[in-house]
Design a protein around this motif. Structure first.
Motif, PDB file in Angstrom:
ATOM      1  N   PRO A 100      26.957 -26.542   0.564  1.00 35.19           N
ATOM      2  CA  PRO A 100      27.740 -27.449   1.418  1.00 35.19           C
ATOM      3  C   PRO A 100      27.518 -27.218   2.904  1.00 35.19           C
ATOM      4  CG  PRO A 100      29.102 -26.527  -0.324  1.00 35.19           C
ATOM      5  CD  PRO A 100      27.823 -25.769  -0.343  1.00 35.19           C
ATOM      6  N   ILE A 101      27.448 -25.942   3.314  1.00 37.58           N
ATOM      7  CA  ILE A 101      27.254 -25.657   4.732  1.00 37.58           C
ATOM      8  C   ILE A 101      25.887 -26.130   5.188  1.00 37.58           C
ATOM      9  CG2 ILE A 101      26.955 -23.780   6.400  1.00 37.58           C
ATOM     10  CD1 ILE A 101      29.173 -22.274   4.932  1.00 37.58           C
ATOM     11  N   SER A 102      24.855 -25.875   4.399  1.00 33.75           N
ATOM     12  CA  SER A 102      23.513 -26.340   4.755  1.00 33.75           C
ATOM     13  C   SER A 102      23.453 -27.857   4.826  1.00 33.75           C
ATOM     14  CB  SER A 102      22.491 -25.823   3.736  1.00 33.75           C
ATOM     15  OG  SER A 102      22.429 -24.419   3.743  1.00 33.75           O
ATOM     16  N   GLY A 103      24.154 -28.518   3.915  1.00 27.46           N
ATOM     17  CA  GLY A 103      24.168 -29.978   3.939  1.00 27.46           C
ATOM     18  C   GLY A 103      24.773 -30.530   5.212  1.00 27.46           C
ATOM     19  N   LEU A 104      25.872 -29.935   5.660  1.00 29.33           N
ATOM     20  CA  LEU A 104      26.500 -30.376   6.912  1.00 29.33           C
ATOM     21  C   LEU A 104      25.570 -30.140   8.095  1.00 29.33           C
ATOM     22  CD1 LEU A 104      30.139 -29.051   6.365  1.00 29.33           C
ATOM     23  CD2 LEU A 104      29.420 -31.446   6.461  1.00 29.33           C
ATOM     24  N   ILE A 105      24.932 -28.977   8.122  1.00 28.05           N
ATOM     25  CA  ILE A 105      24.030 -28.647   9.231  1.00 28.05           C
ATOM     26  C   ILE A 105      22.828 -29.583   9.246  1.00 28.05           C
ATOM     27  CG2 ILE A 105      22.458 -26.873  10.099  1.00 28.05           C
ATOM     28  CD1 ILE A 105      24.472 -24.782   9.158  1.00 28.05           C
ATOM     29  N   LEU A 106      22.218 -29.803   8.097  1.00 26.07           N
ATOM     30  CA  LEU A 106      21.044 -30.663   8.019  1.00 26.07           C
ATOM     31  C   LEU A 106      21.382 -32.103   8.389  1.00 26.07           C
ATOM     32  CD1 LEU A 106      19.377 -29.335   4.745  1.00 26.07           C
ATOM     33  CD2 LEU A 106      18.436 -29.175   7.052  1.00 26.07           C
ATOM     34  N   GLY A 107      22.520 -32.592   7.901  1.00 25.73           N
ATOM     35  CA  GLY A 107      22.895 -33.971   8.180  1.00 25.73           C
ATOM     36  C   GLY A 107      23.063 -34.253   9.652  1.00 25.73           C
ATOM     37  N   ASN A 108      23.661 -33.318  10.376  1.00 24.34           N
ATOM     38  CA  ASN A 108      23.849 -33.502  11.816  1.00 24.34           C
ATOM     39  C   ASN A 108      22.565 -33.210  12.599  1.00 24.34           C
ATOM     40  OD1 ASN A 108      27.007 -33.845  12.571  1.00 24.34           O
ATOM     41  ND2 ASN A 108      26.792 -32.608  10.737  1.00 24.34           N
ATOM     42  N   SER A 109      21.784 -32.239  12.144  1.00 23.36           N
ATOM     43  CA  SER A 109      20.561 -31.881  12.857  1.00 23.36           C
ATOM     44  C   SER A 109      19.502 -32.970  12.766  1.00 23.36           C
ATOM     45  CB  SER A 109      19.995 -30.559  12.310  1.00 23.36           C
ATOM     46  OG  SER A 109      20.884 -29.497  12.549  1.00 23.36           O
ATOM     47  N   LEU A 110      19.433 -33.668  11.634  1.00 26.91           N
ATOM     48  CA  LEU A 110      18.419 -34.718  11.520  1.00 26.91           C
ATOM     49  C   LEU A 110      18.706 -35.860  12.499  1.00 26.91           C
ATOM     50  CD1 LEU A 110      19.020 -37.647   9.817  1.00 26.91           C
ATOM     51  CD2 LEU A 110      19.502 -36.008   8.013  1.00 26.91           C
ATOM     52  N   THR A 111      19.980 -36.156  12.728  1.00 30.57           N
ATOM     53  CA  THR A 111      20.324 -37.167  13.730  1.00 30.57           C
ATOM     54  C   THR A 111      19.926 -36.698  15.126  1.00 30.57           C
ATOM     55  OG1 THR A 111      22.191 -37.950  12.409  1.00 30.57           O
ATOM     56  CG2 THR A 111      22.213 -38.491  14.749  1.00 30.57           C
ATOM     57  N   ALA A 121      18.120 -24.875  10.679  1.00 22.87           N
ATOM     58  CA  ALA A 121      19.133 -24.860   9.627  1.00 22.87           C
ATOM     59  C   ALA A 121      19.138 -23.540   8.869  1.00 22.87           C
ATOM     60  CB  ALA A 121      18.893 -26.021   8.662  1.00 22.87           C
ATOM     61  N   PHE A 122      17.948 -23.034   8.518  1.00 21.16           N
ATOM     62  CA  PHE A 122      17.883 -21.792   7.754  1.00 21.16           C
ATOM     63  C   PHE A 122      18.390 -20.615   8.571  1.00 21.16           C
ATOM     64  CE2 PHE A 122      15.604 -18.075   5.963  1.00 21.16           C
ATOM     65  CZ  PHE A 122      16.067 -18.160   4.665  1.00 21.16           C
ATOM     66  N   GLY A 123      18.009 -20.558   9.848  1.00 23.68           N
ATOM     67  CA  GLY A 123      18.447 -19.455  10.697  1.00 23.68           C
ATOM     68  C   GLY A 123      19.948 -19.437  10.895  1.00 23.68           C
ATOM     69  N   VAL A 124      20.517 -20.604  11.212  1.00 21.40           N
ATOM     70  CA  VAL A 124      21.958 -20.681  11.451  1.00 21.40           C
ATOM     71  C   VAL A 124      22.741 -20.440  10.162  1.00 21.40           C
ATOM     72  CG1 VAL A 124      23.828 -22.232  12.131  1.00 21.40           C
ATOM     73  CG2 VAL A 124      21.720 -22.192  13.448  1.00 21.40           C
ATOM     74  N   THR A 125      22.237 -20.952   9.049  1.00 25.84           N
ATOM     75  CA  THR A 125      22.916 -20.746   7.770  1.00 25.84           C
ATOM     76  C   THR A 125      22.925 -19.272   7.380  1.00 25.84           C
ATOM     77  OG1 THR A 125      22.276 -22.963   7.005  1.00 25.84           O
ATOM     78  CG2 THR A 125      22.952 -21.392   5.343  1.00 25.84           C
TER      79      THR A 125
END
Length: 256
Positions: free
Chosen positions: A126-137, A101-105
């Motif tokens: 907001p962007i980190s939240g979207l990335i984290l939400g999908n990555s955790l799944t 998440a940190f790298g892509v953000t």
């Protein structure tokens, strides 16, 4: 259009439809739905107050603090979804999520969006939240499937190890299957976006009066960021699982 508290209250009545269906079909979800609805209001109201405070100050250490809490919460959520946890799972999940998440953000903020400053909370949170939400799944699916394979096919894996295969060679098929399974929700959403579903970011911008063309471009960028983060986090989680389940002598060890 500005929504009032009355409008939000009216929309909350829609949850009663779901509760009514649960009671009618005896699903046993009425209490869970009520708790979920209350938590939704409480959590989003709280984060709204926090974001309003952070947006006003734009302090980098406060932004990083919020992102750290978001990442930790996502890691805990991903860990809790795995049926066969092992010692060190939270650390592995946190590292997989954090690196991806940190790298892509950072790529999004510094190269694509070129936001100044790069830690502008209006964009990065907001962007980190979207990335984290999908990555955790994606991580929970990958890790859970790979752990199940190691448990269910341990005799086959030990046979391959006895024939001089490395841990990655013995688990090659399982790794591919697990990573593919973890990325499938992201791939499926990319396949139907714009045709079946209109994602939240694009819909929110359009409702706020933004140019639909710009809203679409932001959504495309977001989807690609989520895709990259999911791929990285799934791969890292698979690597960490293999490292945990094999010792220095390359023997399969099933942690309790």
């Amino acid at each position: 259009m500005i929504l009032s508290l009355t409008d939000v209250g009216i929309s909350a009545l829609l949850v009663l439809i779901a509760i009514g269906i649960s009671l009618w079909l005896k699903l046993g979800l009425a209490k869970t739905l009520m708790i979920a609805a209350v938590r939704t209001v409480a959590q989003l109201s709280l984060i709204g107050l926090i974001l309003a405070w952070i947006f006003a100050k734009e302090s980098w250490y406060e932004v990083l603090g919020i992102l750290s809490i978001m990442t930790l919460t996502a890691a805990i959520s991903a860990k809790n979804r795995i049926k066969r946890p092992y010692p060190g799972l939270l650390i592995d999940t946190l590292l997989s999520l954090g690196v991806a998440a940190f790298g892509v953000t950072l790529i999004a903020m510094l190269i694509i969006l070129q936001v100044t400053p790069w830690y502008s909370p209006q964009y990065i949170i907001p962007i980190s939240g979207l990335i984290l939400g999908n990555s955790l799944t994606a991580i929970s699916l990958t890790t859970g499937r790979l752990i199940d394979h190691l448990h269910d096919h341990q005799d086959q894996i030990r046979t391959l190890l006895a024939l001089s295969a490395t841990p990655y060679e013995a688990c090659h098929h399982a790794i591919i299957s697990s990573v593919s399974g973890g990325m499938m929700p992201t791939i499926n959403s990319m396949m139907v976006v714009g045709l079946v579903s209109l994602p939240g970011m694009m819909t929110g911008q359009i409702l706020a009066g933004a140019d639909p063309t710009q809203a679409v471009r932001y959504q495309i960028v977001t989807m690609f960021l989520i895709c990259a983060s999911s791929a990285i986090s799934c791969t890292l989680s698979a690597v960490f699982v293999i490292r945990r389940f094999f010792d220095r002598e390359l023997r399969l060890i099933l942690p309790k």
